[in-house]
Write a protein that holds these residues in place. Structure first.
Motif, PDB file in Angstrom:
ATOM      1  N   GLY A 149      -2.503  -2.024  -4.499  1.00 49.25           N
ATOM      2  CA  GLY A 149      -3.103  -3.203  -3.890  1.00 49.25           C
ATOM      3  C   GLY A 149      -4.592  -3.039  -3.697  1.00 49.25           C
ATOM      4  N   ILE A 150      -5.179  -4.075  -3.149  1.00 41.41           N
ATOM      5  CA  ILE A 150      -6.625  -4.138  -2.966  1.00 41.41           C
ATOM      6  C   ILE A 150      -6.913  -4.415  -1.499  1.00 41.41           C
ATOM      7  N   VAL A 151      -7.679  -3.543  -0.881  1.00 46.16           N
ATOM      8  CA  VAL A 151      -8.072  -3.690   0.513  1.00 46.16           C
ATOM      9  C   VAL A 151      -9.515  -4.184   0.543  1.00 46.16           C
ATOM     10  N   THR A 152      -9.758  -5.233   1.311  1.00 43.68           N
ATOM     11  CA  THR A 152     -11.128  -5.724   1.469  1.00 43.68           C
ATOM     12  C   THR A 152     -11.609  -5.440   2.886  1.00 43.68           C
ATOM     13  N   LEU A 153     -12.900  -5.194   2.993  1.00 41.59           N
ATOM     14  CA  LEU A 153     -13.527  -4.952   4.299  1.00 41.59           C
ATOM     15  C   LEU A 153     -14.605  -5.991   4.527  1.00 41.59           C
ATOM     16  N   THR A 154     -14.447  -6.744   5.612  1.00 46.78           N
ATOM     17  CA  THR A 154     -15.459  -7.703   6.046  1.00 46.78           C
ATOM     18  C   THR A 154     -15.897  -7.296   7.444  1.00 46.78           C
TER      19      THR A 154
ATOM     20  N   ALA B 182      -8.943   1.127  10.636  1.00 48.42           N
ATOM     21  CA  ALA B 182      -8.101   0.115   9.999  1.00 48.42           C
ATOM     22  C   ALA B 182      -8.180   0.210   8.482  1.00 48.42           C
ATOM     23  N   VAL B 183      -9.377   0.433   7.957  1.00 52.72           N
ATOM     24  CA  VAL B 183      -9.530   0.613   6.505  1.00 52.72           C
ATOM     25  C   VAL B 183      -8.749   1.832   6.038  1.00 52.72           C
ATOM     26  N   ARG B 184      -8.888   2.921   6.776  1.00 52.25           N
ATOM     27  CA  ARG B 184      -8.199   4.165   6.399  1.00 52.25           C
ATOM     28  C   ARG B 184      -6.681   3.945   6.372  1.00 52.25           C
ATOM     29  N   ASP B 185      -6.157   3.256   7.384  1.00 56.99           N
ATOM     30  CA  ASP B 185      -4.713   2.998   7.450  1.00 56.99           C
ATOM     31  C   ASP B 185      -4.241   2.136   6.280  1.00 56.99           C
ATOM     32  N   GLU B 186      -5.011   1.098   5.947  1.00 57.08           N
ATOM     33  CA  GLU B 186      -4.600   0.214   4.850  1.00 57.08           C
ATOM     34  C   GLU B 186      -4.654   0.938   3.507  1.00 57.08           C
ATOM     35  N   LEU B 187      -5.664   1.769   3.305  1.00 57.66           N
ATOM     36  CA  LEU B 187      -5.733   2.537   2.058  1.00 57.66           C
ATOM     37  C   LEU B 187      -4.589   3.544   1.975  1.00 57.66           C
ATOM     38  N   ALA B 188      -4.242   4.149   3.106  1.00 59.98           N
ATOM     39  CA  ALA B 188      -3.179   5.155   3.120  1.00 59.98           C
ATOM     40  C   ALA B 188      -1.822   4.562   2.763  1.00 59.98           C
ATOM     41  N   ALA B 189      -1.669   3.257   2.960  1.00 66.27           N
ATOM     42  CA  ALA B 189      -0.395   2.594   2.676  1.00 66.27           C
ATOM     43  C   ALA B 189      -0.246   2.213   1.212  1.00 66.27           C
ATOM     44  N   ARG B 190      -1.257   2.557   0.383  1.00 65.33           N
ATOM     45  CA  ARG B 190      -1.255   2.111  -1.014  1.00 65.33           C
ATOM     46  C   ARG B 190      -1.527   3.283  -1.947  1.00 65.33           C
ATOM     47  N   GLU B 191      -1.012   3.171  -3.150  1.00 65.38           N
ATOM     48  CA  GLU B 191      -1.266   4.162  -4.181  1.00 65.38           C
ATOM     49  C   GLU B 191      -2.324   3.623  -5.141  1.00 65.38           C
ATOM     50  N   GLN B 192      -3.323   4.436  -5.434  1.00 66.36           N
ATOM     51  CA  GLN B 192      -4.398   4.072  -6.359  1.00 66.36           C
ATOM     52  C   GLN B 192      -4.982   2.687  -6.048  1.00 66.36           C
TER      53      GLN B 192
ATOM     54  N   ALA C 263     -12.162   6.230   1.160  1.00 71.86           N
ATOM     55  CA  ALA C 263     -11.832   5.785  -0.200  1.00 71.86           C
ATOM     56  C   ALA C 263     -11.642   6.985  -1.125  1.00 71.86           C
ATOM     57  N   ARG C 264     -12.527   7.968  -1.015  1.00 67.42           N
ATOM     58  CA  ARG C 264     -12.404   9.158  -1.866  1.00 67.42           C
ATOM     59  C   ARG C 264     -11.104   9.907  -1.563  1.00 67.42           C
ATOM     60  N   GLU C 265     -10.785  10.035  -0.284  1.00 71.08           N
ATOM     61  CA  GLU C 265      -9.570  10.756   0.108  1.00 71.08           C
ATOM     62  C   GLU C 265      -8.318  10.129  -0.470  1.00 71.08           C
ATOM     63  N   ARG C 266      -8.305   8.796  -0.581  1.00 73.40           N
ATOM     64  CA  ARG C 266      -7.128   8.083  -1.074  1.00 73.40           C
ATOM     65  C   ARG C 266      -7.199   7.811  -2.569  1.00 73.40           C
ATOM     66  N   GLY C 267      -8.239   8.299  -3.236  1.00 77.04           N
ATOM     67  CA  GLY C 267      -8.374   8.030  -4.662  1.00 77.04           C
ATOM     68  C   GLY C 267      -8.639   6.573  -4.971  1.00 77.04           C
ATOM     69  N   ALA C 268      -9.246   5.861  -4.031  1.00 76.34           N
ATOM     70  CA  ALA C 268      -9.499   4.432  -4.208  1.00 76.34           C
ATOM     71  C   ALA C 268     -10.756   4.206  -5.028  1.00 76.34           C
ATOM     72  N   ARG C 269     -10.710   3.222  -5.897  1.00 78.69           N
ATOM     73  CA  ARG C 269     -11.911   2.746  -6.566  1.00 78.69           C
ATOM     74  C   ARG C 269     -12.625   1.777  -5.628  1.00 78.69           C
ATOM     75  N   VAL C 270     -13.936   1.744  -5.700  1.00 75.52           N
ATOM     76  CA  VAL C 270     -14.734   1.000  -4.722  1.00 75.52           C
ATOM     77  C   VAL C 270     -15.556  -0.077  -5.418  1.00 75.52           C
ATOM     78  N   ALA C 271     -15.433  -1.298  -4.919  1.00 74.02           N
ATOM     79  CA  ALA C 271     -16.277  -2.414  -5.347  1.00 74.02           C
ATOM     80  C   ALA C 271     -17.133  -2.845  -4.168  1.00 74.02           C
TER      81      ALA C 271
END
Length: 332
Positions: free
Chosen positions: A3-8, A121-131, A159-167
């Motif tokens: 999934g995709i997590v957005t931060l506002t 909150a960002v960390r928690d949402e990223l942790a709930a998702r793969e890639q 983001a780095r810890e979870r292997g997330a790509r960043v836009a």
């Protein structure tokens, strides 16, 4: 779950007025009025959800407006970080010709506690998702009691810890700070004015935009998706350039078009493996999707889009004419 997590970090209430004629200094009565929870990341998540992608929108909102937010269409997407007081209101006035006049309220500062809660909150949402993807959108607030913007170091580390790509889709001082240390940014989405400011010179042709984008890529950014308004968009990497443009069926409201285009690009990237297996160009697929979603958004009266584009097809060119001049009014 992918999934995709957005931060506002600077959420907003979008108020949109539709009027017949807008004259400076004159009285105008609105023909219609809408009010919705917004902010650039929320807009991106709304478009992603409309396109069928799993998404969550971490958004900072004032306590006075949380009940309203939890009753809206985007409520299932929102991960609200509550702060005292009211949420800022951004106002769009759309006249009968489809021109949008937009006034954004100042971004209020965040306390250190509120920013820590946002990062958590960002960390928690990223942790709930793969890639996952993390999309950092919109203005960044100042940290209360300082004259400095909130520090994205912890967000980027998560983001780095979870292997997330960043836009990233931001501007001004926030964009300057990120470009000074762009490591780990996979996608940057400036408009022409923002790209021009980043490289310190005017951009008048497609070639100028490509050269400027490549300067940003050389700093460590993976892809620059440059929005040129009515002139279309360019997806630029160190090796590739793809131009895409789609015609809106009509112009209802230009606010939010860039957010929808970003969502469209990400939706296109999720289809990249299938596109590549079928012999299609993944970057061209993503750029076409971005242009189509941007045109789709322009035809919506509100900031948020409902449903995917229907009957909109982008013109795509993988070898665009770089001498083509930009329309001076092209960027919206």
């Amino acid at each position: 779950m992918t999934g995709i997590v957005t931060l506002t970090a600077a959420g907003a209430i979008d108020a949109t007025y539709r009027v017949g004629i807008l004259r400076r200094g004159a009285f105008a009565r609105a023909d219609s009025y809408t009010r919705e929870v917004s902010g650039k990341g929320v807009n991106v998540s709304a478009a992603l959800a409309a396109g069928g992608a799993p998404t969550a929108a971490v958004v900072v909102l004032g306590a006075d407006d949380v009940r309203f937010a939890r009753c809206g269409l985007t409520a299932p997407l929102l991960r609200i970080v509550e702060v005292p007081g009211a949420t800022r209101v951004n106002t769009s006035i759309v006249d009968a010709d489809g021109a949008t006049t937009k006034v954004n309220a100042p971004t209020p500062p965040l306390s250190a506690e509120a920013w820590d809660a946002t990062v958590s909150a960002v960390r928690d949402e990223l942790a709930a998702r793969e890639q996952p993807w993390l999309v950092i959108s919109g203005s960044l607030p100042e940290l209360a009691g300082t004259h400095a913007l909130v520090d994205l170091t912890a967000v980027r580390a998560a983001a780095r810890e979870r292997g997330a790509r960043v836009a990233v889709d931001t501007s001004g001082a926030a964009l300057d700070a990120l470009l000074a240390d762009p490591a780990g940014i996979d996608l940057l989405t400036p408009n022409v004015d923002e790209l021009s400011a980043a490289v310190g010179r005017p951009l008048t042709t497609l070639g100028d935009v490509v050269t400027a984008a490549r300067e940003i890529v050389a700093r460590g950014v993976g892809i620059v998706l440059a929005s040129m308004g009515a002139d279309g968009l360019l997806a630029v990497t160190d090796q590739r350039v793809v131009f895409a443009r789609a015609e809106a069926p009509h112009v209802a409201n230009t606010a939010g078009a860039g957010d929808a285009a970003l969502a469209g690009f990400l939706l296109g990237l999720t289809r990249a493996p299938a596109a590549e297996a079928a012999g299609a160009d993944p970057l061209a697929v993503a750029a076409a999707s971005a242009a189509e979603w941007g045109a789709h958004a322009v035809a919506h009266a509100s900031t948020l889009v409902a449903g995917p584009p229907q009957g909109i097809r982008a013109l795509v060119d993988t070898e665009p004419d770089l001498t083509r001049a930009l329309n001076p009014e092209g960027d919206a």
